[in-house]
Motif scaffolding. Sequence first.
Motif, PDB file in Angstrom:
ATOM      1  N   LEU A  52       0.830  -1.540   0.371  1.00 55.29           N
ATOM      2  CA  LEU A  52      -0.273   0.283   0.192  1.00 55.29           C
ATOM      3  C   LEU A  52       0.661   1.227   0.118  1.00 55.29           C
ATOM      4  CD1 LEU A  52      -3.317   1.080   0.510  1.00 55.29           C
ATOM      5  CD2 LEU A  52      -2.888   1.334   2.714  1.00 55.29           C
ATOM      6  N   GLU A  55       2.309   2.223  -3.058  1.00 56.44           N
ATOM      7  CA  GLU A  55       1.687   2.759  -4.396  1.00 56.44           C
ATOM      8  C   GLU A  55       1.463   4.329  -4.150  1.00 56.44           C
ATOM      9  OE1 GLU A  55      -2.818   1.766  -6.385  1.00 56.44           O
ATOM     10  OE2 GLU A  55      -1.894   0.688  -5.197  1.00 56.44           O
ATOM     11  N   PHE A  56       1.898   4.131  -2.765  1.00 58.13           N
ATOM     12  CA  PHE A  56       0.839   5.784  -2.207  1.00 58.13           C
ATOM     13  C   PHE A  56       1.911   5.843  -0.911  1.00 58.13           C
ATOM     14  CE2 PHE A  56      -3.332   3.172  -3.376  1.00 58.13           C
ATOM     15  CZ  PHE A  56      -3.978   4.082  -4.003  1.00 58.13           C
ATOM     16  N   LEU A  59       2.288   7.800   3.123  1.00 61.21           N
ATOM     17  CA  LEU A  59       1.291   7.645   3.911  1.00 61.21           C
ATOM     18  C   LEU A  59       1.194   7.531   5.979  1.00 61.21           C
ATOM     19  CD1 LEU A  59      -1.002   4.949   2.543  1.00 61.21           C
ATOM     20  CD2 LEU A  59      -1.142   7.686   2.146  1.00 61.21           C
ATOM     21  N   GLY A 100      -2.141  12.042   3.579  1.00 60.53           N
ATOM     22  CA  GLY A 100      -0.914  11.886   2.454  1.00 60.53           C
ATOM     23  C   GLY A 100      -0.764  12.434   2.094  1.00 60.53           C
ATOM     24  N   THR A 104      -2.065  12.602  -3.287  1.00 64.29           N
ATOM     25  CA  THR A 104      -2.441  10.540  -2.975  1.00 64.29           C
ATOM     26  C   THR A 104      -4.110  11.066  -4.192  1.00 64.29           C
ATOM     27  OG1 THR A 104      -1.276  11.572  -1.551  1.00 64.29           O
ATOM     28  CG2 THR A 104      -3.228   9.849  -1.137  1.00 64.29           C
ATOM     29  N   PHE A 106      -6.932   9.950  -3.476  1.00 69.70           N
ATOM     30  CA  PHE A 106      -7.858   9.304  -2.372  1.00 69.70           C
ATOM     31  C   PHE A 106      -8.699   7.970  -2.368  1.00 69.70           C
ATOM     32  CE2 PHE A 106      -5.272  13.101  -0.303  1.00 69.70           C
ATOM     33  CZ  PHE A 106      -5.443  12.773   0.796  1.00 69.70           C
ATOM     34  N   LEU A 109      -7.208   5.411  -3.501  1.00 72.71           N
ATOM     35  CA  LEU A 109      -6.418   4.656  -2.033  1.00 72.71           C
ATOM     36  C   LEU A 109      -7.520   3.504  -1.335  1.00 72.71           C
ATOM     37  CD1 LEU A 109      -4.374   4.184   0.677  1.00 72.71           C
ATOM     38  CD2 LEU A 109      -5.008   6.433   1.309  1.00 72.71           C
TER      39      LEU A 109
END
Length: 802
Positions: A52, A55-56, A59, A100, A104, A106, A109
């Motif tokens: 996760l 990819e983002f 965080l 984030g 980001t 969202f 996410l």
Amino acid sequence: MDKSTRTSDKKTPALRARPTVVIRFGADVHLSDRSDLGEQIQKLGIGPWKKLIKEFPELRLSRVFPAKTRGELTALVRRAMDMDPTYIGADFDAFFRLEGPPETDFPALVAALLRWHSVVEAYIEHPGPDPAVNAANDPRFPSQIYLDPAPDGIDAEYAWNFAGGDGAGQNIIDLERGWTLSHEDLAAHGITLLHGTNLPASRGHGAAVLGVVCALDNALGGVGVVPNLASVRVVSYEDSTIGDAILAAIGALRFGDLLLVEAQVKLYGSHVPIGQTARVQLNGSILGPIDAYDGERELIRLATALGIVVVEVAGNGSGTGMSPPALSLDTYQTQSGHFVFDRNPAAPSPDLRDSGAIIVTAATSAAPHTRLNYAAHGWRIDCYAWGENIDTSGFDGAAGSVSAYSTAFCGTSGAAAIVAGAALAVQGRAQAQLGFRFSPRQLRAILSNPATGTAPSATETTRIGVMPNLRAIFNTVLNAAPDLYLRDFVGDVGDPHAGAISASPDIILRPTAEVDPQATFGPGSGTENDPDLGTKAEIGQDNFVYVRVLNRGGSAATNVQTTVYWSPVSTLVTPDLWTKIGTATLPSVPMGNQLTVSPGIVWHQADIPAAGHYCFVGLIGNALDPAPDPTDFMNWDNFERFIRENNNVTWRNFNVEDSLPDTEDDTVPSGFKSLNFIVPGAPDRARYMSLEFISSLPDGAKAMVEVPQGLYERLNIRHQLGGLSLDLKRRVGLIRINPQGRTRFGKVLLPAKSRHALRLLVFIPEKNRSGVYQIAARQLWEGAEMGRVTWQFGGKPRENRG
């Protein structure tokens, strides 16, 4: 400098423009309060944390409710479960927040998190601006019409007539961003900021909201719906701290208190706008109720389980002129695919998550009210109120002005403030009258009940609930108003009925004034239910009329006016026959059906007509339970309704006769008693009427009715007993009456305002004259009795009975 000013002088953090993501894990997820939350998630197999954050990036994971807060919540949950058996306590340990960087994605996410088996819900949390439309877009009006009677407003002015209806003894906490707490129309409340920072940019908005709810009655500016609240406090939120503000409010409120949530949130997901079939993806441009977010909804549900009434804005959609124009809560779907607002009573969504809050949307100020185009709608909306042209304090763009006012405050902010005021008025009256306050569930049902609310326009096709009508609520639910009545007959309790309508025991005619009418005719007198206290005027002197009044309402009636009229003896006492005798005032008529007697109304000697008997009409009323006006009775539909349904009016057509026969009139058969009366037509137009006699005479008695020739000829073919005769010289006909039972003549068309003079002739054998007997003539329209005359013969002596 007051406390609120000192607090807001701190450096104010800028509101964050970007959202965060809230995760709600399942019950089997348990994370310690260490700082390595992500590593725990990866190690315990809760989810692919490393993938996760790859990819983002960047965080930051934290708990929504830290340890200290969760301890407070645990205690509150236990108390709520004890108080509300339907409440299932939420696991507040399960809520986490992801922050984030600005870039980001969202929505992506959230989509990634919803693929984790351990995640129950994930959503973007993004508080919107203060929920008001730009005031410059709305025309201004110079008055607070929303306080007026329905259908224009909620009729707060009526509520002020009753103890507690002005909010006395009630407590509110307003949740939003800022207020001008030192405003001249608010300062005397001593408003306390319990939590957060009083943000300068929002002060005008908060002052406007509080002005609607509770502006002081201080000869400055306007007046709030409930100006006399016991306590007004506020909690502020910034960006992602709405939950903290709600929790702070919960800790300071008790059962029956009110939390006004003036916060709307940005929605992510989809819905189907009005007039469309395709689903529209939401990217935060639509503003809706805070109940859309799981964490805040669970806190509000906790509040309502604890007995705290929560009033919540529905949100201002996308605002005027934007597309789509409004949010349908019925078709709104979260990113996780849940229809959390669809409360269709026929088939509610299995995803429905009802916090127990009263959700309010906005409508036009002009009646009949229609939803404003940006306002949310759907089954989950409980109430609507004005969303434009609201006259209140503060909202003019001058954030800190202590003397600013506006006539154009608007949006669901204003609507929710109006409904919150109505809720506090109901709670105040309930506490003053009943000694308790309603639960959130009870109060929501009361305020949203179509039977006691103003429905929107018939052209409004969306569901927006009703606008509370405090007059209807106070009178119907609380029985707050006085309910004055005069009895139509002994045993009448003030309800619509099918009993006698012209034998009232409560209009009493006396030849001399009573020294103490209350003692003579009131409770304990022994005459409370005596219909035979005096019906015959003494000619050549003043006579006196007394009226007995009852009050079955929820409060004492003050300054009650009672007016009495006389009419010739008639089977239909229409107002064109009435002649006013006079008016008396009763300073107070207590509640509890306590018979209260008026001062004597003088029937002056010069005003008394020729010797004979008379029908009486009595009207009673005061400011809170008005009497009908005589002109109201000239409309036949009103007359028909007043006969049976209006307990502020009564008739007395009950005449007491001795049993001695007439001896001076050679037109009266030997041994008969002659009794004159009138059969009139309706006041507006010709109508078909029937005449019926009901007799209860002894064996050997005889009865006849003498009618004018024209009426006689129309009755001739319909008479059921025969025995007809016609006196051509006097132009009258004579028809026999059944002395034991009923005699009804068929329908006859009576011209409008016609007057037919009839005479009843009754013979009672001398051996039976010590008994008590009755005969009545009644007039019917479409099978319903509209009036009658009752004569009683014989019985106890008439001394001292008028």
